[in-house]
Design a protein around this motif. Structure first.
Motif, PDB file in Angstrom:
ATOM      1  N   GLU A 155       0.832  -1.206   0.000  1.00  0.00           N
ATOM      2  CA  GLU A 155       0.000   0.000   0.000  1.00  0.00           C
ATOM      3  C   GLU A 155       0.867   1.256   0.000  1.00  0.00           C
ATOM      4  OE1 GLU A 155      -2.110  -3.467   1.430  1.00  0.00           O
ATOM      5  OE2 GLU A 155      -0.284  -2.486   2.169  1.00  0.00           O
ATOM      6  N   ARG A 156       1.904   1.238   0.837  1.00  0.00           N
ATOM      7  CA  ARG A 156       2.811   2.377   0.912  1.00  0.00           C
ATOM      8  C   ARG A 156       3.546   2.577  -0.415  1.00  0.00           C
ATOM      9  NH1 ARG A 156       4.783   6.998   3.675  1.00  0.00           N
ATOM     10  NH2 ARG A 156       7.019   7.129   3.339  1.00  0.00           N
ATOM     11  N   GLU A 157       4.042   1.499  -0.977  1.00  0.00           N
ATOM     12  CA  GLU A 157       4.765   1.585  -2.243  1.00  0.00           C
ATOM     13  C   GLU A 157       3.871   2.131  -3.346  1.00  0.00           C
ATOM     14  OE1 GLU A 157       6.914  -1.338  -5.501  1.00  0.00           O
ATOM     15  OE2 GLU A 157       7.079  -1.814  -3.362  1.00  0.00           O
ATOM     16  N   ALA A 158       2.639   1.647  -3.416  1.00  0.00           N
ATOM     17  CA  ALA A 158       1.711   2.103  -4.450  1.00  0.00           C
ATOM     18  C   ALA A 158       1.404   3.586  -4.294  1.00  0.00           C
ATOM     19  CB  ALA A 158       0.427   1.283  -4.395  1.00  0.00           C
ATOM     20  N   ALA A 159       1.226   4.025  -3.050  1.00  0.00           N
ATOM     21  CA  ALA A 159       0.910   5.429  -2.792  1.00  0.00           C
ATOM     22  C   ALA A 159       2.071   6.338  -3.187  1.00  0.00           C
ATOM     23  CB  ALA A 159       0.560   5.626  -1.323  1.00  0.00           C
ATOM     24  N   VAL A 160       3.288   5.907  -2.868  1.00  0.00           N
ATOM     25  CA  VAL A 160       4.466   6.707  -3.203  1.00  0.00           C
ATOM     26  C   VAL A 160       4.648   6.797  -4.715  1.00  0.00           C
ATOM     27  CG1 VAL A 160       6.991   6.737  -3.123  1.00  0.00           C
ATOM     28  CG2 VAL A 160       5.674   6.338  -1.028  1.00  0.00           C
ATOM     29  N   ARG A 161       4.514   5.670  -5.392  1.00  0.00           N
ATOM     30  CA  ARG A 161       4.682   5.676  -6.850  1.00  0.00           C
ATOM     31  C   ARG A 161       3.616   6.551  -7.518  1.00  0.00           C
ATOM     32  NH1 ARG A 161       8.399   1.965  -8.745  1.00  0.00           N
ATOM     33  NH2 ARG A 161       9.015   0.314  -7.283  1.00  0.00           N
ATOM     34  N   LYS A 162       2.403   6.491  -7.005  1.00  0.00           N
ATOM     35  CA  LYS A 162       1.326   7.309  -7.557  1.00  0.00           C
ATOM     36  C   LYS A 162       1.637   8.792  -7.386  1.00  0.00           C
ATOM     37  CE  LYS A 162      -3.680   8.124  -7.219  1.00  0.00           C
ATOM     38  NZ  LYS A 162      -4.940   7.715  -6.531  1.00  0.00           N
TER      39      LYS A 162
END
Length: 354
Positions: free
Chosen positions: A44-51
């Motif tokens: 979830e954290r990785e997806a949010a950062v990439r977004k």
């Protein structure tokens, strides 16, 4: 024929040939460097950062694609990251030891090397815009504390209650620091400072950096982010740089300026054989060598190695007037992204990407 005309004409011919090979524009961003490893990052954290990184690239590239300035592009890109709580800048900034949020930012353009910076800001939603106001609407380079807040209000920038910047995760980090009597690095394990550098269609460069500092900072501590020459620098003769890391070391090395100076020397104009149409008496022809991304990265890495030798860690992003953009960091990961007019968009976190 006038000697100066011959020299200028030959120089223009060589420079125009160089200009044809570079991209129309380039944008590079970062959201901090540090201990960013796959097994320590939730999906979830990785997806949010990439977004968020992608959104920042979109905001800046839209400006550049329409012919906007590098200065407008880096401000637009950084504002997106300041508004996102996943980064240590604007909303989501770390807490001081006293439980407040104090924000630092700086911005610089490479044509005249004008710059603006703020430190210890507490009410401006987007500190990077305030740094730009200091550059454009004041006779100064840096404002701090209450004076910076007052200047911001007078200039009509959006003001927020200080609680806007606070998040529970950052509060938890402060409580952990106090409870365990540990250091700010042991709590954060990363530097969430954000930044952007760009080259526009006119060949001008600009840089911008914004941060909340370090968890538990005291006594009005200021790091490298608002210090021109340490955390931010831009010079059309060389490059634009934005840094993130252990600020005290970046200040001591003068990282951003050191990288730009090295790149300017590498791009110093040199004599070349004149083309036939310029081979008249007294003609002198010059060429300013291009810096490709690999060479520019090597130069940045030399400076980052010096930071490491002193005990510091972190990373930098850069772009040259030739459109070569990239990064160098000495940590396991760095939130980062890059896009150019003729290149594929890159969004990366870990050291084996991009």
């Amino acid at each position: 024929m006038n000697r100066s005309f011959l020299i200028a004409g030959a120089l223009l011919m060589s420079l125009s040939a160089t200009a044809q090979t570079k991209p129309e524009w380039t944008l590079v961003i970062h959201g901090g460097a540090g201990v960013m490893e796959r097994d320590k990052m939730t999906p979830e954290r990785e997806a949010a950062v990439r977004k968020a990184l992608d959104a920042s690239l979109e905001a800046g590239s839209q400006v550049l694609a329409k012919g906007g300035s590098a200065l407008d592009a880096v401000e637009a890109a950084v504002k997106v990251l300041e508004d996102d709580p996943n980064f240590n800048a604007g909303r989501g900034a770390v807490f001081t030891y006293e439980g407040t949020n104090e924000l630092d930012a700086s911005i610089m353009e490479g044509t005249t090397r004008k710059a603006g910076a703020v430190a210890g800001v507490t009410r401006t939603r987007n500190p990077i815009s305030l740094a730009r106001k200091v550059m454009e609407d004041s006779p100064h380079v840096m404002l701090a504390g209450k004076g910076a807040d007052q200047f911001s209000a007078e200039k009509g920038l959006e003001q927020v209650d200080p609680s806007y910047f606070a998040t529970e995760e950052r509060r938890r980090q402060l409580e952990t620091l106090k409870a365990k009597k540990t250091s700010w690095f042991d709590v954060d394990r990363k530097f969430g400072t954000v930044g952007a550098v760009a080259m526009d269609k006119a060949g001008h460069v600009a840089a911008a950096t914004s941060t909340g500092g370090i968890t538990g900072k005291r006594w009005g501590r200021i790091g490298d982010s608002p210090v021109i020459g340490a955390g931010t620098y831009a010079d059309d003769r060389a490059c634009a740089v934005s840094a993130t890391g252990a600020g005290e070391y970046f200040i001591r090395v003068g990282v951003a300026h050191e990288i730009c100076t090295s790149m300017r020397l590498a791009r110093r104009a040199e004599h070349v054989e004149c083309p036939d149409q310029a081979k008249e008496e007294f003609a002198q022809c010059w060429r300013r060598p291009e810096l490709d991304a690999e060479t520019a990265t090597d130069i940045a890495t030399v400076v980052m190695d010096e930071v490491k030798e002193l005990g510091g860690s972190g990373g930098v992003i850069f772009v040259t007037p030739d459109g070569a953009g990239g990064w160098s960091f000495n940590t396991p990961g760095m939130y980062r992204g890059k896009v150019s007019a003729d290149g594929e968009k890159v969004v990366a976190i870990y050291n084996d990407e991009g």
